[in-house]
Design a protein around this motif. Structure first.
Motif, PDB file in Angstrom:
ATOM      1  N   ALA A 129      13.394  -1.510  -2.553  1.00 24.71           N
ATOM      2  CA  ALA A 129      12.489  -2.646  -2.718  1.00 24.71           C
ATOM      3  C   ALA A 129      11.066  -2.157  -2.503  1.00 24.71           C
ATOM      4  O   ALA A 129      10.804  -1.328  -1.623  1.00 24.71           O
ATOM      5  CB  ALA A 129      12.827  -3.743  -1.715  1.00 24.71           C
ATOM      6  N   ALA A 130      10.152  -2.629  -3.315  1.00 24.41           N
ATOM      7  CA  ALA A 130       8.763  -2.175  -3.239  1.00 24.41           C
ATOM      8  C   ALA A 130       8.202  -2.344  -1.830  1.00 24.41           C
ATOM      9  O   ALA A 130       7.471  -1.479  -1.339  1.00 24.41           O
ATOM     10  CB  ALA A 130       7.902  -2.921  -4.256  1.00 24.41           C
ATOM     11  N   GLY A 131       8.561  -3.426  -1.162  1.00 21.59           N
ATOM     12  CA  GLY A 131       8.078  -3.665   0.196  1.00 21.59           C
ATOM     13  C   GLY A 131       8.526  -2.587   1.176  1.00 21.59           C
ATOM     14  O   GLY A 131       7.837  -2.305   2.154  1.00 21.59           O
ATOM     15  N   GLN A 132       9.666  -1.963   0.920  1.00 18.26           N
ATOM     16  CA  GLN A 132      10.145  -0.883   1.782  1.00 18.26           C
ATOM     17  C   GLN A 132       9.274   0.362   1.669  1.00 18.26           C
ATOM     18  O   GLN A 132       9.303   1.211   2.554  1.00 18.26           O
ATOM     19  CB  GLN A 132      11.587  -0.505   1.425  1.00 18.26           C
ATOM     20  N   ALA A 133       8.526   0.482   0.592  1.00 21.67           N
ATOM     21  CA  ALA A 133       7.673   1.649   0.385  1.00 21.67           C
ATOM     22  C   ALA A 133       6.273   1.449   0.966  1.00 21.67           C
ATOM     23  O   ALA A 133       5.454   2.369   0.939  1.00 21.67           O
ATOM     24  CB  ALA A 133       7.573   1.968  -1.103  1.00 21.67           C
ATOM     25  N   ASN A 134       6.007   0.267   1.499  1.00 23.63           N
ATOM     26  CA  ASN A 134       4.680  -0.020   2.051  1.00 23.63           C
ATOM     27  C   ASN A 134       4.313   0.997   3.132  1.00 23.63           C
ATOM     28  O   ASN A 134       5.074   1.229   4.070  1.00 23.63           O
ATOM     29  CB  ASN A 134       4.644  -1.436   2.626  1.00 23.63           C
ATOM     30  N   GLY A 135       3.154   1.612   2.985  1.00 22.58           N
ATOM     31  CA  GLY A 135       2.656   2.565   3.959  1.00 22.58           C
ATOM     32  C   GLY A 135       3.316   3.932   3.890  1.00 22.58           C
ATOM     33  O   GLY A 135       3.131   4.753   4.787  1.00 22.58           O
ATOM     34  N   ARG A 136       4.063   4.184   2.842  1.00 21.75           N
ATOM     35  CA  ARG A 136       4.818   5.435   2.749  1.00 21.75           C
ATOM     36  C   ARG A 136       4.297   6.321   1.617  1.00 21.75           C
ATOM     37  O   ARG A 136       3.492   5.894   0.798  1.00 21.75           O
ATOM     38  CB  ARG A 136       6.296   5.121   2.580  1.00 21.75           C
ATOM     39  N   GLN A 137       4.799   7.553   1.596  1.00 26.46           N
ATOM     40  CA  GLN A 137       4.418   8.558   0.600  1.00 26.46           C
ATOM     41  C   GLN A 137       5.483   8.632  -0.496  1.00 26.46           C
ATOM     42  O   GLN A 137       6.667   8.757  -0.188  1.00 26.46           O
ATOM     43  CB  GLN A 137       4.314   9.945   1.254  1.00 26.46           C
ATOM     44  N   VAL A 138       5.048   8.576  -1.743  1.00 27.17           N
ATOM     45  CA  VAL A 138       5.943   8.704  -2.881  1.00 27.17           C
ATOM     46  C   VAL A 138       5.458   9.860  -3.741  1.00 27.17           C
ATOM     47  O   VAL A 138       4.257  10.017  -3.963  1.00 27.17           O
ATOM     48  CB  VAL A 138       5.975   7.401  -3.724  1.00 27.17           C
ATOM     49  N   ARG A 139       6.385  10.680  -4.195  1.00 25.65           N
ATOM     50  CA  ARG A 139       6.057  11.722  -5.170  1.00 25.65           C
ATOM     51  C   ARG A 139       6.999  11.539  -6.342  1.00 25.65           C
ATOM     52  O   ARG A 139       8.211  11.514  -6.186  1.00 25.65           O
ATOM     53  CB  ARG A 139       6.198  13.125  -4.595  1.00 25.65           C
ATOM     54  N   ASN A 191       0.861  -1.180   0.000  1.00 26.69           N
ATOM     55  CA  ASN A 191       0.000   0.000   0.000  1.00 26.69           C
ATOM     56  C   ASN A 191       0.898   1.231   0.000  1.00 26.69           C
ATOM     57  O   ASN A 191       1.670   1.425   0.943  1.00 26.69           O
ATOM     58  CB  ASN A 191      -0.877   0.045   1.256  1.00 26.69           C
ATOM     59  N   ILE A 192       0.803   2.039  -1.054  1.00 32.00           N
ATOM     60  CA  ILE A 192       1.605   3.259  -1.110  1.00 32.00           C
ATOM     61  C   ILE A 192       0.745   4.418  -1.597  1.00 32.00           C
ATOM     62  O   ILE A 192      -0.196   4.221  -2.369  1.00 32.00           O
ATOM     63  CB  ILE A 192       2.843   3.116  -2.023  1.00 32.00           C
ATOM     64  N   ALA A 193       1.059   5.591  -1.106  1.00 28.41           N
ATOM     65  CA  ALA A 193       0.410   6.812  -1.584  1.00 28.41           C
ATOM     66  C   ALA A 193       1.368   7.439  -2.584  1.00 28.41           C
ATOM     67  O   ALA A 193       2.465   7.860  -2.223  1.00 28.41           O
ATOM     68  CB  ALA A 193       0.128   7.767  -0.437  1.00 28.41           C
ATOM     69  N   VAL A 194       0.955   7.474  -3.836  1.00 28.82           N
ATOM     70  CA  VAL A 194       1.795   8.030  -4.891  1.00 28.82           C
ATOM     71  C   VAL A 194       1.121   9.285  -5.423  1.00 28.82           C
ATOM     72  O   VAL A 194      -0.014   9.225  -5.923  1.00 28.82           O
ATOM     73  CB  VAL A 194       2.012   7.021  -6.038  1.00 28.82           C
ATOM     74  N   TYR A 210       9.816  -0.406 -10.578  1.00 31.37           N
ATOM     75  CA  TYR A 210       8.960  -1.308 -11.352  1.00 31.37           C
ATOM     76  C   TYR A 210       7.486  -1.125 -10.964  1.00 31.37           C
ATOM     77  O   TYR A 210       6.621  -1.053 -11.832  1.00 31.37           O
ATOM     78  CB  TYR A 210       9.396  -2.764 -11.149  1.00 31.37           C
ATOM     79  N   VAL A 211       7.230  -1.032  -9.681  1.00 30.53           N
ATOM     80  CA  VAL A 211       5.847  -0.853  -9.217  1.00 30.53           C
ATOM     81  C   VAL A 211       5.273   0.457  -9.760  1.00 30.53           C
ATOM     82  O   VAL A 211       4.144   0.490 -10.252  1.00 30.53           O
ATOM     83  CB  VAL A 211       5.764  -0.910  -7.676  1.00 30.53           C
ATOM     84  N   LEU A 212       6.051   1.532  -9.695  1.00 37.49           N
ATOM     85  CA  LEU A 212       5.559   2.818 -10.188  1.00 37.49           C
ATOM     86  C   LEU A 212       5.257   2.766 -11.683  1.00 37.49           C
ATOM     87  O   LEU A 212       4.190   3.195 -12.125  1.00 37.49           O
ATOM     88  CB  LEU A 212       6.581   3.923  -9.910  1.00 37.49           C
ATOM     89  N   ARG A 213       6.187   2.231 -12.450  1.00 41.91           N
ATOM     90  CA  ARG A 213       6.040   2.229 -13.906  1.00 41.91           C
ATOM     91  C   ARG A 213       5.025   1.194 -14.397  1.00 41.91           C
ATOM     92  O   ARG A 213       4.150   1.517 -15.188  1.00 41.91           O
ATOM     93  CB  ARG A 213       7.392   1.957 -14.575  1.00 41.91           C
ATOM     94  N   GLU A 214       5.164  -0.024 -13.932  1.00 43.92           N
ATOM     95  CA  GLU A 214       4.389  -1.132 -14.495  1.00 43.92           C
ATOM     96  C   GLU A 214       3.086  -1.421 -13.761  1.00 43.92           C
ATOM     97  O   GLU A 214       2.142  -1.915 -14.362  1.00 43.92           O
ATOM     98  CB  GLU A 214       5.245  -2.396 -14.543  1.00 43.92           C
ATOM     99  N   ARG A 215       3.038  -1.153 -12.481  1.00 41.40           N
ATOM    100  CA  ARG A 215       1.848  -1.496 -11.703  1.00 41.40           C
ATOM    101  C   ARG A 215       0.949  -0.288 -11.461  1.00 41.40           C
ATOM    102  O   ARG A 215      -0.262  -0.431 -11.345  1.00 41.40           O
ATOM    103  CB  ARG A 215       2.244  -2.101 -10.367  1.00 41.40           C
ATOM    104  N   CYS A 216       1.558   0.897 -11.335  1.00 43.13           N
ATOM    105  CA  CYS A 216       0.773   2.109 -11.062  1.00 43.13           C
ATOM    106  C   CYS A 216       0.555   2.953 -12.316  1.00 43.13           C
ATOM    107  O   CYS A 216      -0.166   3.951 -12.273  1.00 43.13           O
ATOM    108  CB  CYS A 216       1.452   2.961  -9.987  1.00 43.13           C
ATOM    109  N   GLY A 217       1.193   2.576 -13.415  1.00 38.52           N
ATOM    110  CA  GLY A 217       0.996   3.306 -14.668  1.00 38.52           C
ATOM    111  C   GLY A 217       1.608   4.699 -14.681  1.00 38.52           C
ATOM    112  O   GLY A 217       1.087   5.595 -15.337  1.00 38.52           O
ATOM    113  N   LEU A 218       2.723   4.866 -13.985  1.00 42.08           N
ATOM    114  CA  LEU A 218       3.410   6.160 -13.925  1.00 42.08           C
ATOM    115  C   LEU A 218       4.795   6.003 -14.569  1.00 42.08           C
ATOM    116  O   LEU A 218       5.775   5.727 -13.875  1.00 42.08           O
ATOM    117  CB  LEU A 218       3.523   6.637 -12.482  1.00 42.08           C
ATOM    118  N   PRO A 219       4.886   6.196 -15.873  1.00 43.37           N
ATOM    119  CA  PRO A 219       6.144   5.932 -16.579  1.00 43.37           C
ATOM    120  C   PRO A 219       7.154   7.070 -16.536  1.00 43.37           C
ATOM    121  O   PRO A 219       8.201   6.982 -17.170  1.00 43.37           O
ATOM    122  CB  PRO A 219       5.670   5.703 -18.022  1.00 43.37           C
ATOM    123  N   GLY A 220       6.894   8.122 -15.786  1.00 42.22           N
ATOM    124  CA  GLY A 220       7.801   9.266 -15.759  1.00 42.22           C
ATOM    125  C   GLY A 220       9.195   8.919 -15.299  1.00 42.22           C
ATOM    126  O   GLY A 220      10.179   9.292 -15.940  1.00 42.22           O
TER     127      GLY A 220
END
Length: 167
Positions: free
Chosen positions: A63-73, A4-7, A25-35
């Motif tokens: 690692a994607a698991g390290q971003a769990n519960g965190r904020q990403v911009r 679970n991440i807030a992007v 990988y999660v941002l680009r391929e799973r969340c659809g954010l290719p920037g």
């Protein structure tokens, strides 16, 4: 595993994340954010730089698991809808964008520099961008863009648009 991440202020729930899957990988391929770009996968080029809880990181090394519960911009989150952030606008206006592969990381790194130091010297700019590699521009137009976006100009653009600068 579930992550679970807030992007860019939007909650994302990503299922079936494997242990070695990167935040990039999660941002680009799973969340659809290719920037954020996938270039070196070793944290050497800066093309994948994003904010993680307000700090710039190479998303390829997280690692994607390290971003769990965190904020990403991401670079997409710098703009206010269709309104480019002043840093993004300066890169366009100064011709600091060529192939565009390094641009997302440079934009995030510049944004971070200017929120910490709104009027950096050239050595401070060079130091802040040292982790970002560009093979097209020769860096001079990038430096011009950072200079253009720095100081009072960002404050003027912000107050004129009524938008607050967010990380």
């Amino acid at each position: 595993m579930r992550v679970n991440i807030a992007v860019n202020d939007t909650e994302h729930v990503v299922d079936d994340v494997w242990e070695g899957e990167s935040l990039l990988y999660v941002l680009r391929e799973r969340c659809g954010l290719p920037g954020s770009k996938n270039a070196c996968e070793q944290g050497e080029c800066g093309s994948c730089t994003v904010y993680l809880d307000g700090l710039p990181v190479c998303a390829c090394l997280v690692a994607a698991g390290q971003a769990n519960g965190r904020q990403v911009r991401t670079v997409e989150g710098l703009a206010d809808g269709e309104q480019l952030h002043p840093v993004q606008r300066a890169f366009v206006e100064c011709g600091a964008v060529q192939c565009g592969f390094c641009t997302p990381g440079l934009l995030v790194s510049t944004h971070d520099l200017l929120r910490r130091n709104p009027n950096p010297s050239d050595p401070e700019i060079r130091e802040a961008l040292a982790g970002n590699l560009c093979r097209c521009t020769g860096y001079e137009k990038i430096l011009d863009a950072v200079r253009s976006a720095s100081g009072a100009r960002i404050d003027t653009v912000r107050s004129a648009s009524g938008a607050e600068d967010q990380q």
